[in-house]
Motif scaffolding. Sequence first.
Motif, PDB file in Angstrom:
ATOM      1  N   PHE A 178       0.162  -3.626  -0.848  1.00  0.00           N
ATOM      2  CA  PHE A 178      -1.263  -3.919  -1.016  1.00  0.00           C
ATOM      3  C   PHE A 178      -2.074  -2.660  -0.735  1.00  0.00           C
ATOM      4  O   PHE A 178      -1.538  -1.646  -0.258  1.00  0.00           O
ATOM      5  CB  PHE A 178      -1.696  -5.043  -0.066  1.00  0.00           C
ATOM      6  CG  PHE A 178      -1.526  -4.706   1.394  1.00  0.00           C
ATOM      7  CD1 PHE A 178      -2.580  -4.192   2.130  1.00  0.00           C
ATOM      8  CD2 PHE A 178      -0.297  -4.887   2.021  1.00  0.00           C
ATOM      9  CE1 PHE A 178      -2.424  -3.868   3.470  1.00  0.00           C
ATOM     10  CE2 PHE A 178      -0.122  -4.569   3.362  1.00  0.00           C
ATOM     11  CZ  PHE A 178      -1.188  -4.060   4.083  1.00  0.00           C
ATOM     12  N   GLN A 179      -3.343  -2.731  -1.026  1.00  0.00           N
ATOM     13  CA  GLN A 179      -4.265  -1.641  -0.749  1.00  0.00           C
ATOM     14  C   GLN A 179      -5.165  -2.030   0.422  1.00  0.00           C
ATOM     15  O   GLN A 179      -5.667  -3.157   0.479  1.00  0.00           O
ATOM     16  CB  GLN A 179      -5.115  -1.312  -1.978  1.00  0.00           C
ATOM     17  CG  GLN A 179      -4.344  -0.605  -3.075  1.00  0.00           C
ATOM     18  CD  GLN A 179      -5.251  -0.147  -4.204  1.00  0.00           C
ATOM     19  OE1 GLN A 179      -6.405  -0.562  -4.296  1.00  0.00           O
ATOM     20  NE2 GLN A 179      -4.743   0.720  -5.062  1.00  0.00           N
ATOM     21  N   ASN A 180      -5.363  -1.087   1.334  1.00  0.00           N
ATOM     22  CA  ASN A 180      -6.246  -1.362   2.467  1.00  0.00           C
ATOM     23  C   ASN A 180      -7.701  -1.192   2.065  1.00  0.00           C
ATOM     24  O   ASN A 180      -8.021  -0.970   0.884  1.00  0.00           O
ATOM     25  CB  ASN A 180      -5.886  -0.465   3.655  1.00  0.00           C
ATOM     26  CG  ASN A 180      -6.056   1.012   3.321  1.00  0.00           C
ATOM     27  OD1 ASN A 180      -6.649   1.379   2.307  1.00  0.00           O
ATOM     28  ND2 ASN A 180      -5.513   1.873   4.172  1.00  0.00           N
ATOM     29  N   ALA A 181      -8.575  -1.288   3.032  1.00  0.00           N
ATOM     30  CA  ALA A 181     -10.014  -1.228   2.752  1.00  0.00           C
ATOM     31  C   ALA A 181     -10.447   0.134   2.231  1.00  0.00           C
ATOM     32  O   ALA A 181     -11.526   0.251   1.638  1.00  0.00           O
ATOM     33  CB  ALA A 181     -10.795  -1.561   4.020  1.00  0.00           C
ATOM     34  N   TYR A 182      -9.599   1.148   2.388  1.00  0.00           N
ATOM     35  CA  TYR A 182      -9.953   2.491   1.944  1.00  0.00           C
ATOM     36  C   TYR A 182      -9.312   2.856   0.616  1.00  0.00           C
ATOM     37  O   TYR A 182      -9.406   3.998   0.163  1.00  0.00           O
ATOM     38  CB  TYR A 182      -9.530   3.505   3.012  1.00  0.00           C
ATOM     39  CG  TYR A 182     -10.095   3.191   4.373  1.00  0.00           C
ATOM     40  CD1 TYR A 182     -11.417   3.472   4.694  1.00  0.00           C
ATOM     41  CD2 TYR A 182      -9.292   2.569   5.325  1.00  0.00           C
ATOM     42  CE1 TYR A 182     -11.935   3.168   5.945  1.00  0.00           C
ATOM     43  CE2 TYR A 182      -9.794   2.250   6.574  1.00  0.00           C
ATOM     44  CZ  TYR A 182     -11.119   2.547   6.887  1.00  0.00           C
ATOM     45  OH  TYR A 182     -11.617   2.227   8.109  1.00  0.00           O
ATOM     46  N   GLY A 183      -8.636   1.904  -0.011  1.00  0.00           N
ATOM     47  CA  GLY A 183      -8.013   2.147  -1.307  1.00  0.00           C
ATOM     48  C   GLY A 183      -6.637   2.775  -1.254  1.00  0.00           C
ATOM     49  O   GLY A 183      -6.087   3.174  -2.284  1.00  0.00           O
ATOM     50  N   THR A 184      -6.047   2.869  -0.055  1.00  0.00           N
ATOM     51  CA  THR A 184      -4.711   3.446   0.095  1.00  0.00           C
ATOM     52  C   THR A 184      -3.662   2.348  -0.053  1.00  0.00           C
ATOM     53  O   THR A 184      -3.765   1.285   0.571  1.00  0.00           O
ATOM     54  CB  THR A 184      -4.565   4.111   1.469  1.00  0.00           C
ATOM     55  OG1 THR A 184      -5.568   5.122   1.606  1.00  0.00           O
ATOM     56  CG2 THR A 184      -3.184   4.747   1.613  1.00  0.00           C
ATOM     57  N   THR A 185      -2.648   2.605  -0.862  1.00  0.00           N
ATOM     58  CA  THR A 185      -1.576   1.633  -1.054  1.00  0.00           C
ATOM     59  C   THR A 185      -0.630   1.677   0.130  1.00  0.00           C
ATOM     60  O   THR A 185      -0.134   2.749   0.499  1.00  0.00           O
ATOM     61  CB  THR A 185      -0.803   1.928  -2.350  1.00  0.00           C
ATOM     62  OG1 THR A 185      -1.717   1.933  -3.451  1.00  0.00           O
ATOM     63  CG2 THR A 185       0.253   0.857  -2.604  1.00  0.00           C
ATOM     64  N   ILE A 186      -0.385   0.538   0.741  1.00  0.00           N
ATOM     65  CA  ILE A 186       0.440   0.425   1.934  1.00  0.00           C
ATOM     66  C   ILE A 186       1.799  -0.140   1.543  1.00  0.00           C
ATOM     67  O   ILE A 186       1.881  -1.236   0.970  1.00  0.00           O
ATOM     68  CB  ILE A 186      -0.225  -0.477   2.989  1.00  0.00           C
ATOM     69  CG1 ILE A 186      -1.648   0.030   3.274  1.00  0.00           C
ATOM     70  CG2 ILE A 186       0.607  -0.511   4.258  1.00  0.00           C
ATOM     71  CD1 ILE A 186      -1.719   1.443   3.809  1.00  0.00           C
ATOM     72  N   TYR A 187       2.874   0.616   1.861  1.00  0.00           N
ATOM     73  CA  TYR A 187       4.234   0.210   1.528  1.00  0.00           C
ATOM     74  C   TYR A 187       5.056  -0.154   2.762  1.00  0.00           C
ATOM     75  O   TYR A 187       6.264  -0.399   2.636  1.00  0.00           O
ATOM     76  CB  TYR A 187       4.964   1.340   0.783  1.00  0.00           C
ATOM     77  CG  TYR A 187       4.350   1.711  -0.541  1.00  0.00           C
ATOM     78  CD1 TYR A 187       4.696   1.037  -1.707  1.00  0.00           C
ATOM     79  CD2 TYR A 187       3.423   2.749  -0.629  1.00  0.00           C
ATOM     80  CE1 TYR A 187       4.138   1.379  -2.930  1.00  0.00           C
ATOM     81  CE2 TYR A 187       2.864   3.101  -1.844  1.00  0.00           C
ATOM     82  CZ  TYR A 187       3.223   2.413  -2.984  1.00  0.00           C
ATOM     83  OH  TYR A 187       2.663   2.772  -4.188  1.00  0.00           O
ATOM     84  N   ASP A 188       4.452  -0.189   3.951  1.00  0.00           N
ATOM     85  CA  ASP A 188       5.231  -0.350   5.187  1.00  0.00           C
ATOM     86  C   ASP A 188       6.038  -1.650   5.179  1.00  0.00           C
ATOM     87  O   ASP A 188       7.238  -1.650   5.474  1.00  0.00           O
ATOM     88  CB  ASP A 188       4.294  -0.326   6.396  1.00  0.00           C
ATOM     89  CG  ASP A 188       3.592   1.021   6.535  1.00  0.00           C
ATOM     90  OD1 ASP A 188       4.018   1.968   5.854  1.00  0.00           O
ATOM     91  OD2 ASP A 188       2.628   1.113   7.308  1.00  0.00           O
TER      92      ASP A 188
END
Length: 369
Positions: A178-188
């Motif tokens: 998903f993408q966080n509030a800052y537009g960064t895609t999170i793969y953790d």
Amino acid sequence: MKAGYSVCAALFLLAGPAQATTSFQSHAFAVSSALRSGGAFTGPPVAHSLGAHAPIPCGAPPACSMLQLSAYKPLPQPENSATAALENTLPEPARTALQSLTQTVGGVLQGLPALPFALPLHNGFVVFLGWGVGLYVALKLLLAYRRRRAFKGAVQAGKQLILSLADRLQIRRKQLVFQNAYGTTIYDKWEREKTAFMQREMLTHLSEQGYEAYFERATPTLLAYLDQVAFDTPPAPEQKLSNPDVYSPDMDPFDYERYCARLLRQMGWEAIATSECGDQGADVVASRGNTRIILQCKLYTKAVGNDAVQQVSAARQHYGARFAAVVSNAPYTIPAQQLAKTNKVFLLHHDELQRFVRRVEKSPTFRLR
């Protein structure tokens, strides 16, 4: 390491010609020494151009030099049978490389100083050592081939497991990436899911196939393939040709409802497929005069159960209809038949629908006005 084995084997195969060259150089060394000293050479006989095998006296150094040039000529070296057999079994590029290596090694050996003694050409220890080195190299190559083949089998088995679970992996990837509030895609979360998948499902699968020893080596390749499958966009489902005027078991379910409504319109009834406006448990609402019929239409590949009976029974009360029926291309379960009998719901095949409305029209309760 493989290149080292190949060079070792090639050098050993060349040992025969190299020893013959060294033996001849030893004879030449002895002849040259004797001639330079002005004496006669009485060593081992050496074949010369006239075929003589006797000591050659010599008194004058110039005459000895001419005699050495004319009489003592090296005989042609016999072709090494092992080298010839190897060359005949190799492809053209490998044969060319071996010949080039042979010439290189021969040139290096000829550039070395002559030995004062001759090496035996058929020494038992040298032959035994050669067989030992050859068997060792062959065993190493065989084991390397088997390990490589088993590794490929482990990778193939892992890829088959990933493909069999492709739809589930794609769903989990959509849920966890998903993408966080800052537009960064999170793969953790997805990375943790991959690790758990490899430790549970993949390791178990490879162990069952006999490839447990290759799990760690195959893990990077399988992880890359897992990402490729999970992030791949699944192909769009094939669009089925559907016509509401012609029945087909592969037709669209909504077209099946329209098909049932069309059968009723052919009998003079006003029939509407409610999928266009919300059904409230009824797929088709048909009326003629003061009589109304509610239909629940089920295009199934298995037997129709209680749910359809309950839905059409509730829809009959909602629409104030006199008759309710379930229409399907499939059979009905025994519980559905029992529930339909209790709630006075008719269970029909779509081929029986027009005969059913004829019976309704002939019933005493049927009224046109």
